[in-house]
Design a protein around this motif. Structure first.
Motif, PDB file in Angstrom:
ATOM      1  N   TYR A   1      43.380  75.623 129.307  1.00  0.00           N
ATOM      2  CA  TYR A   1      44.312  74.508 129.155  1.00  0.00           C
ATOM      3  C   TYR A   1      44.823  74.414 127.731  1.00  0.00           C
ATOM      4  O   TYR A   1      44.252  74.990 126.801  1.00  0.00           O
TER       5      TYR A   1
ATOM      6  N   GLY B   1      38.701  82.256 146.113  1.00  0.00           N
ATOM      7  CA  GLY B   1      38.603  80.909 145.580  1.00  0.00           C
ATOM      8  C   GLY B   1      39.377  80.720 144.284  1.00  0.00           C
ATOM      9  O   GLY B   1      40.120  81.592 143.836  1.00  0.00           O
ATOM     10  N   LEU B   2      39.182  79.562 143.690  1.00  0.00           N
ATOM     11  CA  LEU B   2      39.931  79.127 142.513  1.00  0.00           C
ATOM     12  C   LEU B   2      39.171  79.434 141.234  1.00  0.00           C
ATOM     13  O   LEU B   2      37.946  79.258 141.161  1.00  0.00           O
TER      14      LEU B   2
ATOM     15  N   ILE C   1      45.338  77.713 136.502  1.00  0.00           N
ATOM     16  CA  ILE C   1      44.286  78.064 137.450  1.00  0.00           C
ATOM     17  C   ILE C   1      44.836  79.214 138.287  1.00  0.00           C
ATOM     18  O   ILE C   1      46.027  79.253 138.590  1.00  0.00           O
TER      19      ILE C   1
ATOM     20  N   TYR D   1      48.562  78.955 139.318  1.00  0.00           N
ATOM     21  CA  TYR D   1      49.006  77.573 139.394  1.00  0.00           C
ATOM     22  C   TYR D   1      48.954  76.937 138.006  1.00  0.00           C
ATOM     23  O   TYR D   1      48.007  77.177 137.244  1.00  0.00           O
TER      24      TYR D   1
ATOM     25  N   GLN E   1      44.178  82.075 141.720  1.00  0.00           N
ATOM     26  CA  GLN E   1      43.493  82.272 143.004  1.00  0.00           C
ATOM     27  C   GLN E   1      43.870  83.648 143.552  1.00  0.00           C
ATOM     28  O   GLN E   1      44.988  83.823 144.054  1.00  0.00           O
TER      29      GLN E   1
ATOM     30  N   ASN F   1      41.723  75.647 125.171  1.00  0.00           N
ATOM     31  CA  ASN F   1      40.392  76.041 125.600  1.00  0.00           C
ATOM     32  C   ASN F   1      40.562  77.036 126.730  1.00  0.00           C
ATOM     33  O   ASN F   1      41.357  76.797 127.652  1.00  0.00           O
TER      34      ASN F   1
ATOM     35  N   PRO G   1      35.836  81.786 129.072  1.00  0.00           N
ATOM     36  CA  PRO G   1      35.288  82.918 128.296  1.00  0.00           C
ATOM     37  C   PRO G   1      35.449  84.268 128.980  1.00  0.00           C
ATOM     38  O   PRO G   1      35.518  85.293 128.306  1.00  0.00           O
TER      39      PRO G   1
ATOM     40  N   TRP H   1      39.483  78.649 137.040  1.00  0.00           N
ATOM     41  CA  TRP H   1      40.151  77.988 135.921  1.00  0.00           C
ATOM     42  C   TRP H   1      40.372  78.999 134.801  1.00  0.00           C
ATOM     43  O   TRP H   1      39.436  79.693 134.397  1.00  0.00           O
TER      44      TRP H   1
END
Lengths: 117, 107
Positions: free
Chosen positions: A52, A46-47, A39, A96, A41, A60, A63, A49
């Motif tokens: 993973y 903001g965060l 992830i 992160y 930032q 995954n 996109p 993703w």
């Protein structure tokens, strides 16, 4: 207690590849039905993703980054890694790593990567 | 992508207050929602998963509710250590997405 720690260069030049590694202790990246995530930032924002790798090795990706992202695992070192190619200043962020079980329950402290010449 | 919105974007509150933060998904996500707390310079910490389940070690003053598209995080009796930014995150569909955050600061 599961602990995660990011490591890698803090400065990357534009158009080059950002590479980060997450070292996991107290748990295994190759078992336990967990998802091992990245992830990011951007400063003051903001965060987002990134993607993973599942304990089976399946991946995954977001996109919006998919064509530039690769997440892999080294089970012998209990690590997983992020590679992001062709970076620009927009990729400057704290990155992160985090484990997902029911939610993202364990996080590393984060690694600031700045893209600049 | 599934969009997450939060309201308010910021709230000023006093110690002991009850604070409620709302998160809305752009489409139905059942209860695939988590809440996180983030303090400056630190990684986010999981508070709530599955919309209403309290993560181990999180004080019981934190609670979550909702399903479908509308969710709330409630802090009952705000403590000094609760001043932080709170994010919701959906895990119903890829890519996982976060809300923009709600900053809780001291009145």
């Amino acid at each position: 207690q599961v602990q995660l720690q990011e490591s890698g260069p803090g400065l990357v030049k534009p158009s080059e590849t950002l590479s980060l590694t997450c070292t996991v202790s107290g748990g295994s990246v190759s078992s336990g039905s967990y998802y091992w995530n990245w992830i990011r930032q951007p400063p003051g924002k903001g965060l987002e993703w990134v993607g993973y790798i599942y304990y089976t090795g399946a991946t995954n990706y977001n996109p919006s980054l998919k064509s530039r992202v690769t997440i892999s695992a080294d089970t012998s070192k209990n690590q997983f890694s992020l590679q992001l190619s062709s970076v620009t200043a927009a990729d400057t962020a704290v990155y992160y790593c985090a484990r997902a079980d029911q939610g993202l329950d364990y996080w590393g402290p984060g690694s600031l990567v700045t893209v600049s010449s | 992508d599934l969009q997450m919105t939060q309201s308010p974007s910021s709230v000023s509150a006093s110690v002991g207050d009850r604070v409620t933060i709302t998160c809305r998904a752009s489409r139905h996500i059942n209860t695939w929602l988590a809440w996180y707390q983030q303090k400056p310079g630190k990684a986010p910490e999981l508070l709530i998963y599955a919309a209403s389940s309290l993560q181990g070690g999180v004080p019981s003053r934190f609670s979550g509710s909702g399903s479908g598209t509308d969710f709330t995080l409630t802090i009952s009796g705000l403590q000094p250590e609760d001043f932080a930014t709170y994010y919701c995150q959906q895990a119903n569909s890829f890519p996982f997405t976060f809300g923009p955050g709600t900053r809780v600061d001291i009145k």
